[in-house]
Design a protein around this motif. Structure first.
Motif, PDB file in Angstrom:
ATOM      1  N   LEU A 133       0.820  -1.213   0.000  1.00 43.65           N
ATOM      2  CA  LEU A 133       0.000   0.000   0.000  1.00 43.65           C
ATOM      3  C   LEU A 133       0.853   1.261   0.000  1.00 43.65           C
ATOM      4  N   ILE A 134       2.034   1.194   0.599  1.00 42.73           N
ATOM      5  CA  ILE A 134       2.979   2.303   0.552  1.00 42.73           C
ATOM      6  C   ILE A 134       4.354   1.742   0.222  1.00 42.73           C
ATOM      7  N   ARG A 135       5.184   2.572  -0.374  1.00 42.84           N
ATOM      8  CA  ARG A 135       6.512   2.127  -0.769  1.00 42.84           C
ATOM      9  C   ARG A 135       7.532   2.438   0.322  1.00 42.84           C
ATOM     10  N   PRO A 136       8.448   1.510   0.558  1.00 41.29           N
ATOM     11  CA  PRO A 136       9.528   1.798   1.507  1.00 41.29           C
ATOM     12  C   PRO A 136      10.438   2.905   0.968  1.00 41.29           C
ATOM     13  N   SER A 137      11.015   3.670   1.877  1.00 42.34           N
ATOM     14  CA  SER A 137      12.031   4.639   1.468  1.00 42.34           C
ATOM     15  C   SER A 137      13.339   3.923   1.132  1.00 42.34           C
ATOM     16  N   LYS A 138      13.607   2.847   1.864  1.00 45.01           N
ATOM     17  CA  LYS A 138      14.772   2.006   1.610  1.00 45.01           C
ATOM     18  C   LYS A 138      14.414   0.573   1.970  1.00 45.01           C
ATOM     19  N   GLY A 139      15.226  -0.361   1.507  1.00 37.73           N
ATOM     20  CA  GLY A 139      15.036  -1.762   1.874  1.00 37.73           C
ATOM     21  C   GLY A 139      14.237  -2.526   0.845  1.00 37.73           C
ATOM     22  N   SER A 140      14.089  -3.826   1.095  1.00 37.21           N
ATOM     23  CA  SER A 140      13.408  -4.699   0.143  1.00 37.21           C
ATOM     24  C   SER A 140      12.441  -5.645   0.845  1.00 37.21           C
ATOM     25  N   ILE A 141      11.392  -6.027   0.105  1.00 36.80           N
ATOM     26  CA  ILE A 141      10.407  -7.009   0.563  1.00 36.80           C
ATOM     27  C   ILE A 141      10.277  -8.061  -0.533  1.00 36.80           C
ATOM     28  N   THR A 142      10.495  -9.320  -0.170  1.00 36.69           N
ATOM     29  CA  THR A 142      10.378 -10.417  -1.125  1.00 36.69           C
ATOM     30  C   THR A 142       9.367 -11.427  -0.600  1.00 36.69           C
ATOM     31  N   MET A 143       8.423 -11.831  -1.461  1.00 34.84           N
ATOM     32  CA  MET A 143       7.444 -12.855  -1.108  1.00 34.84           C
ATOM     33  C   MET A 143       7.398 -13.908  -2.199  1.00 34.84           C
ATOM     34  N   LYS A 144       7.548 -15.151  -1.807  1.00 39.20           N
ATOM     35  CA  LYS A 144       7.521 -16.268  -2.746  1.00 39.20           C
ATOM     36  C   LYS A 144       8.501 -16.028  -3.895  1.00 39.20           C
ATOM     37  N   GLY A 145       9.646 -15.421  -3.571  1.00 35.88           N
ATOM     38  CA  GLY A 145      10.678 -15.183  -4.565  1.00 35.88           C
ATOM     39  C   GLY A 145      10.469 -13.961  -5.432  1.00 35.88           C
ATOM     40  N   LEU A 146       9.390 -13.224  -5.199  1.00 34.90           N
ATOM     41  CA  LEU A 146       9.099 -12.020  -5.985  1.00 34.90           C
ATOM     42  C   LEU A 146       9.392 -10.775  -5.152  1.00 34.90           C
ATOM     43  N   GLU A 147       9.968  -9.769  -5.781  1.00 30.55           N
ATOM     44  CA  GLU A 147      10.264  -8.524  -5.085  1.00 30.55           C
ATOM     45  C   GLU A 147       9.092  -7.561  -5.226  1.00 30.55           C
ATOM     46  N   MET A 148       8.679  -6.971  -4.092  1.00 27.85           N
ATOM     47  CA  MET A 148       7.546  -6.058  -4.096  1.00 27.85           C
ATOM     48  C   MET A 148       7.773  -4.877  -5.038  1.00 27.85           C
ATOM     49  N   SER A 149       8.991  -4.372  -5.116  1.00 28.72           N
ATOM     50  CA  SER A 149       9.269  -3.210  -5.958  1.00 28.72           C
ATOM     51  C   SER A 149       9.137  -3.522  -7.442  1.00 28.72           C
ATOM     52  N   ARG A 150       9.305  -4.798  -7.807  1.00 29.88           N
ATOM     53  CA  ARG A 150       9.258  -5.181  -9.222  1.00 29.88           C
ATOM     54  C   ARG A 150       7.948  -5.845  -9.627  1.00 29.88           C
ATOM     55  N   ASP A 151       7.350  -6.599  -8.716  1.00 31.64           N
ATOM     56  CA  ASP A 151       6.148  -7.374  -9.068  1.00 31.64           C
ATOM     57  C   ASP A 151       5.008  -7.147  -8.079  1.00 31.64           C
ATOM     58  N   PRO A 152       4.626  -5.892  -7.817  1.00 30.61           N
ATOM     59  CA  PRO A 152       3.572  -5.665  -6.816  1.00 30.61           C
ATOM     60  C   PRO A 152       2.229  -6.279  -7.187  1.00 30.61           C
ATOM     61  N   VAL A 153       1.881  -6.286  -8.468  1.00 29.30           N
ATOM     62  CA  VAL A 153       0.582  -6.823  -8.894  1.00 29.30           C
ATOM     63  C   VAL A 153       0.538  -8.325  -8.696  1.00 29.30           C
ATOM     64  N   ARG A 154       1.616  -9.019  -9.066  1.00 29.36           N
ATOM     65  CA  ARG A 154       1.651 -10.472  -8.897  1.00 29.36           C
ATOM     66  C   ARG A 154       1.607 -10.843  -7.417  1.00 29.36           C
ATOM     67  N   ILE A 155       2.312 -10.078  -6.590  1.00 29.04           N
ATOM     68  CA  ILE A 155       2.295 -10.353  -5.155  1.00 29.04           C
ATOM     69  C   ILE A 155       0.904 -10.132  -4.579  1.00 29.04           C
ATOM     70  N   LYS A 156       0.249  -9.054  -4.983  1.00 27.27           N
ATOM     71  CA  LYS A 156      -1.083  -8.761  -4.443  1.00 27.27           C
ATOM     72  C   LYS A 156      -2.113  -9.807  -4.854  1.00 27.27           C
ATOM     73  N   SER A 157      -1.832 -10.554  -5.912  1.00 26.12           N
ATOM     74  CA  SER A 157      -2.769 -11.596  -6.340  1.00 26.12           C
ATOM     75  C   SER A 157      -2.843 -12.742  -5.340  1.00 26.12           C
ATOM     76  N   PHE A 158      -1.773 -12.952  -4.549  1.00 24.36           N
ATOM     77  CA  PHE A 158      -1.812 -14.016  -3.538  1.00 24.36           C
ATOM     78  C   PHE A 158      -1.736 -13.439  -2.122  1.00 24.36           C
ATOM     79  N   LEU A 159      -2.192 -12.203  -1.973  1.00 24.03           N
ATOM     80  CA  LEU A 159      -2.130 -11.498  -0.700  1.00 24.03           C
ATOM     81  C   LEU A 159      -3.539 -11.144  -0.233  1.00 24.03           C
ATOM     82  N   GLY A 160      -3.775 -11.273   1.062  1.00 24.98           N
ATOM     83  CA  GLY A 160      -5.019 -10.794   1.666  1.00 24.98           C
ATOM     84  C   GLY A 160      -4.680  -9.786   2.742  1.00 24.98           C
TER      85      GLY A 160
END
Length: 300
Positions: A50-77
């Motif tokens: 919902l908001i972007r980090p100023s620094k740092g990274s978030i990875t879920m199931k091998g996907l990076e939030m900064s690069r694949d936010p739509v794909r990540i949100k598809s398996f997120l509640g």
């Protein structure tokens, strides 16, 4: 499953979250606790995209939030603490609307909605959402977060402001979601709830990590086992082993030194006194949390 490295969020000169890192395994429940303003909700909003980090990274199931936010949100509640609903809609129509947003086939959506309403004991009988109780509205919001059958759930105070029975029901339901293989990140002010649910816990203060790990690890690091000894004796004039308080016509000491307990029991016996009760006090997560936050505890 979820890997967070060096997460930071700043708003101008204000740093809401600073240098957070943690890992959450598949099927784990990860609890984030801290006082108001600790950065819990900001952290969840970054995890939810919902908001972007100023620094740092978030990875879920091998996907990076900064690069694949739509794909990540598809398996997120995602469940925010305050979750406005479309109160003029019926529960079924509301959930079907969100199923359509995820492009879920209608027959699949109808089955999923039916199963969710059953699992949540949510029988709205065609009522509009605005006519439901607060607890039932919270269940609707939870059902909405599950409509896309997500692998990862991010819940901000899922039982906030609910009566004890509904709160307990939702706590048990979250536990059942873990059994179903969901990975869950949530915040709560109810420390008993956190301790009973979570595989790992992150305690935050002023946007930073204080400690993270299992409840047992946190207890080992910050907890202090104490011993409470209650006894009766004619006089305590010669007693100088520990601080002593009068209680119920007798006396009580609370100490973290087992040698004081042993020596006191010998002293009481030597003066013909009686031991009323001796017990070990193991600190709860709430006790430890309050101690970390600088709030002094008193053991009666």
């Amino acid at each position: 499953m979820i890997e967070v490295n060096g997460l930071r969020k700043e708003y101008g000169d204000f740093v809401a979250v600073e240098n957070l890192s943690f890992f959450i395994g598949r099927g784990e429940i990860f609890g984030i606790v801290g006082p108001n303003g600790a950065g819990k909700t900001t952290t969840l909003k970054m995890l939810g995209g919902l908001i972007r980090p100023s620094k740092g990274s978030i990875t879920m199931k091998g996907l990076e939030m900064s690069r694949d936010p739509v794909r990540i949100k598809s398996f997120l509640g995602f469940l925010p603490e305050e979750s406005p609903l479309y109160e003029g809609m019926s529960v079924d129509d509301y959930l079907m609307f969100f199923a359509e947003l995820y492009d879920i086939d209608k027959s699949v959506a109808r089955k999923r909605i039916s199963d969710l309403l059953f699992d949540l004991s949510l029988n709205a009988d065609g009522k509009k959402i605005g006519d439901l109780s607060k607890g039932m509205k919270r269940k609707v919001a939870i059902a909405r977060s599950l409509i896309n059958d997500p692998d990862v759930l991010i819940y901000d105070e899922p039982a906030s402001g609910l009566d004890p029975m509904t709160s307990r029901y939702i706590t048990d339901y979250v536990r059942s979601l873990k059994k179903a293989g969901k990975t869950i990140v949530f915040t709560a002010h109810n420390l008993y709830q956190v301790e009973s649910l979570c595989d790992n816990i992150l305690i935050m203060k002023d946007g930073r990590e204080v400690i993270q790990g299992t409840a047992d690890l946190i207890r080992e690091e910050y907890g202090k086992i104490q011993y409470r000894l209650e006894f009766r004796v004619d006089s305590t004039e010669e007693y100088d082993l520990a601080d002593i308080k009068q209680l119920n016509g007798g006396y009580v000491i609370v100490t973290d030194d087992i040698n004081v307990v042993n020596n006191t029991t010998k002293w009481v016996a030597s003066r013909g006194g009686d031991i009323v009760e001796m017990r070990t006090i193991v600190p709860s997560l709430e006790d430890i949390f309050l101690s970390i936050m600088g709030i002094e505890l008193f053991v009666d």
